[in-house]
Design an enzyme around this catalytic site. Structure first.
Site, PDB file in Angstrom:
ATOM      1  N   SER A 106      -0.479 -25.803   9.577  1.00 45.78           N
ATOM      2  CA  SER A 106       0.621 -25.725   8.614  1.00 45.78           C
ATOM      3  C   SER A 106       1.596 -26.904   8.782  1.00 45.78           C
ATOM      4  CB  SER A 106       1.297 -24.357   8.771  1.00 45.78           C
ATOM      5  OG  SER A 106       2.192 -24.119   7.740  1.00 45.78           O
ATOM      6  N   ASP A 156      -4.425 -18.961  -0.340  1.00 41.72           N
ATOM      7  CA  ASP A 156      -3.193 -19.334   0.373  1.00 41.72           C
ATOM      8  C   ASP A 156      -2.029 -19.447  -0.622  1.00 41.72           C
ATOM      9  OD1 ASP A 156      -1.162 -20.633   1.779  1.00 41.72           O
ATOM     10  OD2 ASP A 156      -2.553 -21.825   2.968  1.00 41.72           O
ATOM     11  N   HIS A 187      -2.575 -17.923   4.266  1.00 44.82           N
ATOM     12  CA  HIS A 187      -2.051 -19.028   5.067  1.00 44.82           C
ATOM     13  C   HIS A 187      -2.362 -18.868   6.563  1.00 44.82           C
ATOM     14  CE1 HIS A 187       0.300 -22.668   5.101  1.00 44.82           C
ATOM     15  NE2 HIS A 187       1.065 -22.218   6.075  1.00 44.82           N
TER      16      HIS A 187
HETATM   17  C1  MLT Z   1       5.723 -27.382   5.648  1.00 43.80           C
HETATM   18  O1  MLT Z   1       6.913 -27.236   5.515  1.00 43.80           O
HETATM   19  O2  MLT Z   1       5.195 -28.206   6.389  1.00 43.80           O
HETATM   20  C2  MLT Z   1       4.876 -26.481   4.816  1.00 43.80           C
HETATM   21  O3  MLT Z   1       5.671 -25.862   3.842  1.00 43.80           O
HETATM   22  C3  MLT Z   1       4.168 -25.481   5.641  1.00 43.80           C
HETATM   23  C4  MLT Z   1       5.101 -24.636   6.430  1.00 43.80           C
HETATM   24  O4  MLT Z   1       5.510 -25.046   7.481  1.00 43.80           O
HETATM   25  O5  MLT Z   1       5.395 -23.521   5.999  1.00 43.80           O
END
Ligand code: MLT
Length: 204
Positions: A106, A156, A187
């Site tokens: 992520s 996701d 996710h």
């Molecule tokens: C981010 O901010 O890198 C993306 O939105 C993924 C997350 O961290 O939720």
């Protein structure tokens, strides 16, 4: 002397010449992905930094203005700082920087993708779980000797399929060898993701 620039981090020595650079998601820390790293490669050394940005007390690797909307100036600065840390840590811990594999989840996958695009000399291989297009560089880097595995979720809510495909296209345009796998799910990571990445790391 600690590596400069420094991050709060864990370093776990390994018994092979490979090192996994573990990059956690929003709200994670340097200990989060150690078990995942061990599962992906029981023999590799593990380098796991903690992101320096706090969002409501949750560590991240760069600032965002809203979900999926990144502060591009901060992202560029943080990606370069992390790249410098990785180089310094390679010297400090004496690991082979040409056998380094980024494993990001992520937000951690997004900064790894930003490093690929801004500092192409740092990461020869990357495993990106639930990654997005972090930025569009002014000039495409030469990633012709870089291999990337992208693990996405087919439902996701944070990273739509088109976003995953956009990232793969951008990396391929830069010459990278990209494999995408869509797991059934959202996710969060699934066993399918782990199995897919583990097999790819053995036989890319
Ligand atoms: C981010 O901010 O890198 C993306 O939105 C993924 C997350 O961290 O939720």
């Amino acid at each position: 002397m600690r590596p400069q620039p420094d991050f709060i981090h864990e370093f776990v020595p390994g018994s092979s010449s490979r090192t996994l650079l573990l990059l956690h998601g929003t709200g994670g820390n340097e200990r989060d992905l150690i078990p995942l790293g061990r599962e992906l490669d029981p023999d590799a050394a593990l380098l796991s930094p903690r992101g320096k940005v706090l969002e409501n007390g949750m560590p991240r690797f760069f600032r965002r203005l809203a979900e999926g909307v990144f502060d591009l100036e901060d992202l560029q600065h943080r990606a370069n700082e992390l790249a410098d840390f990785v180089s310094a840590a390679a010297q400090h811990y004496r690991f082979a920087s040409d056998n380094l594999v980024a494993v990001g989840y992520s937000n951690g996958a997004n900064i790894a993708a930003a490093m690929l695009l801004l500092r192409p000399e740092i990461l020869p291989v990357a495993v990106l779980f639930r990654a997005m297009v972090p930025l569009h560089p002014d000039k495409l880097p030469d990633l012709s000797s870089v291999s990337v595995w992208i693990g996405a979720g087919d439902q996701d809510p944070i990273v739509p399929v088109s976003e995953t495909e956009g990232l793969a296209e951008l990396l391929r345009d830069a010459g990278a060898n990209v494999t995408i796998r869509f797991a059934k799910g959202g996710h969060g990571l699934t066993n399918e993701d782990l199995e897919g990445a583990r097999h790819w790391l053995v036989e890319p």
